[in-house]
Write a protein that holds these residues in place. Structure first.
Motif, PDB file in Angstrom:
ATOM      1  N   SER A 105     -18.136   2.153 -18.270  1.00 48.82           N
ATOM      2  CA  SER A 105     -17.197   2.262 -19.375  1.00 48.82           C
ATOM      3  C   SER A 105     -16.078   3.273 -19.119  1.00 48.82           C
ATOM      4  O   SER A 105     -16.289   4.317 -18.517  1.00 48.82           O
ATOM      5  N   SER A 107     -14.087   3.706 -22.080  1.00 50.81           N
ATOM      6  CA  SER A 107     -13.665   3.728 -23.476  1.00 50.81           C
ATOM      7  C   SER A 107     -13.597   5.161 -23.988  1.00 50.81           C
ATOM      8  O   SER A 107     -14.094   6.086 -23.373  1.00 50.81           O
ATOM      9  N   PRO A 174     -17.840  -5.589 -22.848  1.00 47.82           N
ATOM     10  CA  PRO A 174     -19.284  -5.367 -23.006  1.00 47.82           C
ATOM     11  C   PRO A 174     -20.095  -6.146 -21.981  1.00 47.82           C
ATOM     12  O   PRO A 174     -19.639  -7.170 -21.459  1.00 47.82           O
ATOM     13  N   ASN A 218     -20.622   9.657 -30.281  1.00 51.22           N
ATOM     14  CA  ASN A 218     -19.526   9.015 -30.991  1.00 51.22           C
ATOM     15  C   ASN A 218     -19.480   9.558 -32.415  1.00 51.22           C
ATOM     16  O   ASN A 218     -20.365   9.278 -33.232  1.00 51.22           O
ATOM     17  N   GLU A 223     -14.153   1.189 -37.922  1.00 54.70           N
ATOM     18  CA  GLU A 223     -14.403  -0.144 -37.374  1.00 54.70           C
ATOM     19  C   GLU A 223     -13.182  -0.704 -36.647  1.00 54.70           C
ATOM     20  O   GLU A 223     -13.133  -1.893 -36.341  1.00 54.70           O
ATOM     21  N   GLU A 227     -15.107   1.849 -29.423  1.00 52.22           N
ATOM     22  CA  GLU A 227     -16.562   1.946 -29.408  1.00 52.22           C
ATOM     23  C   GLU A 227     -17.198   0.949 -30.379  1.00 52.22           C
ATOM     24  O   GLU A 227     -18.205   0.322 -30.073  1.00 52.22           O
ATOM     25  N   TRP A 228     -16.603   0.798 -31.567  1.00 49.81           N
ATOM     26  CA  TRP A 228     -17.134  -0.168 -32.525  1.00 49.81           C
ATOM     27  C   TRP A 228     -17.043  -1.583 -31.962  1.00 49.81           C
ATOM     28  O   TRP A 228     -17.991  -2.376 -32.054  1.00 49.81           O
ATOM     29  N   LEU A 230     -16.956  -2.638 -28.856  1.00 46.51           N
ATOM     30  CA  LEU A 230     -17.900  -2.855 -27.756  1.00 46.51           C
ATOM     31  C   LEU A 230     -19.333  -2.975 -28.256  1.00 46.51           C
ATOM     32  O   LEU A 230     -20.105  -3.817 -27.791  1.00 46.51           O
ATOM     33  N   GLU A 231     -19.685  -2.145 -29.222  1.00 50.66           N
ATOM     34  CA  GLU A 231     -21.041  -2.193 -29.783  1.00 50.66           C
ATOM     35  C   GLU A 231     -21.297  -3.479 -30.557  1.00 50.66           C
ATOM     36  O   GLU A 231     -22.452  -3.884 -30.741  1.00 50.66           O
ATOM     37  N   ASN A 232     -20.223  -4.122 -30.990  1.00 48.93           N
ATOM     38  CA  ASN A 232     -20.361  -5.339 -31.786  1.00 48.93           C
ATOM     39  C   ASN A 232     -19.975  -6.606 -31.030  1.00 48.93           C
ATOM     40  O   ASN A 232     -19.706  -7.645 -31.646  1.00 48.93           O
ATOM     41  N   SER A 236     -12.605  -4.601 -25.986  1.00 52.93           N
ATOM     42  CA  SER A 236     -11.645  -3.689 -26.619  1.00 52.93           C
ATOM     43  C   SER A 236     -10.399  -3.560 -25.763  1.00 52.93           C
ATOM     44  O   SER A 236     -10.475  -3.435 -24.536  1.00 52.93           O
TER      45      SER A 236
END
Length: 258
Positions: A105, A107, A174, A218, A223, A227-228, A230-232, A236
């Protein structure tokens, strides 16, 4: 009248033999004429370092048989690769510079340490539209196939539309299958940081040495962040700039009447 193909400079920070840059080269070859100038060894975490106290070597290499594009292995940093590529290797200023695909990453706060992104930023300084690509997989045998279609799409848009002066793209992907990736989100950089520690040890001669360790925290619940996304399950895309001026704070400083 034949249309001139876009000239694309490809570089990275994991080294010219890294699987990530091999995958990026394959994608870029479908979009234009590719010339590779990349470090001869891994340069992760180098940030925007440049070589000023040593010589730089930049030698042509042939890592595969029967390839049409040219490749150069550089002893310098990722930023050096872009500088020497533009000034000494490429026949003209490239239409696009792409850096990566990074193994891991870049990010949020990682962007300031990243050699991958510093290469892209250096291209931006030179007025070249630039993108840094990173996959959230640190493994040497990471699978880059799922992200190739998205990388091509983003690069095509930059070639078509260009970039605003002083802006480059930080793209993070991701570790998911192509079907699992939900799409591409334009984001802001999350307010996150590394909480670091040093593991102190001694060598057999009794001299202290240190390993940098730490955990990523983080602190941003938004949202609209990288980071949001990539986590979802989203890719990004963060537009970043190399003008580090805190413009919003200038009036405050002026009130000090220095």
């Amino acid at each position: 009248m034949s249309v001139k193909k876009p000239l694309i400079l490809v570089t990275n920070d994991d080294g010219i033999t890294a699987p990530g840059i091999r995958a990026l080269i394959e994608v870029m070859k479908t979009l234009g004429e590719v010339i590779v100038v990349a470090p001869d060894s891994p340069q992760s975490g180098m940030g925007h370092a440049i070589t000023i106290n040593d010589t730089i070597y930049c030698d042509p290499v042939k890592l595969k048989k029967n390839v049409a594009h040219k490749e150069y292995s550089c002893s310098g940093t990722p930023a050096d690769c872009v500088k020497i590529g533009k000034q000494e290797i490429l026949p003209r200023t490239p239409d696009l510079c792409v850096s990566g695909i990074n193994h891991g990453s870049n990010s949020s706060i990682n962007v300031i340490y990243s050699g991958t992104m510093s290469a892209a930023v250096e291209a931006g300084v030179e007025g070249i539209p630039a993108i840094g690509f990173s996959l959230l997989d640190y493994s040497l045998d990471a699978d880059f196939e799922p992200c190739k279609r998205f990388i091509k799409t983003i690069a095509q848009h930059v070639l078509k539309n260009g970039m605003a002066p002083g802006v480059v793209l930080n793209v993070n992907i991701p570790k998911l299958s192509e079907k699992e990736i939900k799409g591409i989100k334009i984001c802001r950089q999350a307010k996150a940081r590394w909480v670091e520690d040093f593991d102190k040890r001694q060598n057999p001669q009794g001299r202290d040495y240190y390993w940098l360790t730490g955990k990523f925290v983080n602190e941003d619940k938004g949202e609209d962040t990288d980071e949001w996304a990539l986590e979802n399950g989203y890719i990004s895309v963060v537009p970043i700039q190399f003008d580090l001026t805190a413009h919003h704070y200038i009036n405050e400083l002026n009130s000090w009447e220095l």
